[in-house]
Design a protein around this motif. Structure first.
Motif, short mmCIF file in Angstrom:
data_model
loop_
_atom_site.label_atom_id
_atom_site.label_comp_id
_atom_site.label_asym_id
_atom_site.label_seq_id
_atom_site.Cartn_x
_atom_site.Cartn_y
_atom_site.Cartn_z
N VAL A 210 0.84 -1.21 0.00
CA VAL A 210 0.00 0.00 0.00
C VAL A 210 0.87 1.25 0.00
N GLY A 211 1.93 1.26 0.79
CA GLY A 211 2.84 2.40 0.81
C GLY A 211 3.52 2.62 -0.53
N VAL B 262 0.92 4.16 -2.87
CA VAL B 262 0.66 5.58 -2.60
C VAL B 262 1.78 6.44 -3.18
N LEU C 4 1.53 6.48 -6.96
CA LEU C 4 0.42 7.36 -7.34
C LEU C 4 0.84 8.83 -7.26
N GLY C 5 1.62 9.17 -6.25
CA GLY C 5 2.15 10.54 -6.15
C GLY C 5 3.05 10.88 -7.32
N CYS D 110 7.07 12.92 1.27
CA CYS D 110 7.23 11.48 1.53
C CYS D 110 8.22 11.20 2.66
N PHE E 265 3.91 0.55 6.20
CA PHE E 265 3.48 1.63 5.32
C PHE E 265 4.60 2.65 5.12
N LEU F 70 6.37 3.44 1.62
CA LEU F 70 6.34 4.80 1.07
C LEU F 70 7.73 5.22 0.60
#
Length: 122
Positions: free
Chosen positions: A28-29, A32, A35-36, A74, A89, A93
């Motif tokens: 998930v991290g 994200v 996506l950024g 981030c 996470f 990230l």
């Protein structure tokens, strides 16, 4: 002269940790962060098209500025998540940001090579 504390002193045990890193949160991290990078890429492409289409040349800086802002967001967010909340996470990230930065750099170099190969000088 010897100390009276040497024979009795030992290294204390570390505190017990029940927290385990969940692989799903790492994914998930990473998602994200990627996506950024997609959002920053869209901003960069819009700035590039605006600059090439007769707009001010400073629009070319939209992509690098968006990537720099993404990096500045981030890093502290991932550190906060690793220390206070969910380690997976936060690590995801950071991993996603680094992977996305490398992929974005390669893509930008490729697009500039294609663009300058088709420019008005050829």
């Amino acid at each position: 002269m010897t100390s009276q504390f040497l024979p009795q002193w030992t290294v204390p045990d570390p505190p017990p940790s029940d927290e385990r890193m969940r692989p799903g949160m790492v994914v998930v991290g990473i998602g994200v962060a990627v996506l950024g990078h997609v959002v920053a890429g869209v901003i960069g492409v819009a700035g590039f098209v605006g600059a090439v289409g007769g707009g001010p040349f400073r629009l070319m800086l939209a992509g690098p500025v968006a990537e720099a802002i993404l990096g500045l967001v981030c890093l502290p967010v991932s550190i906060a998540w690793m220390t206070r909340h969910e380690r997976g996470f936060g690590i995801g990230l950071l991993i996603g940001w680094v992977i996305g930065l490398m992929m974005t750099s390669v893509l930008v170099l490729f697009l500039f090579a294609v663009y300058w190969g088709q420019g008005p000088g050829t």
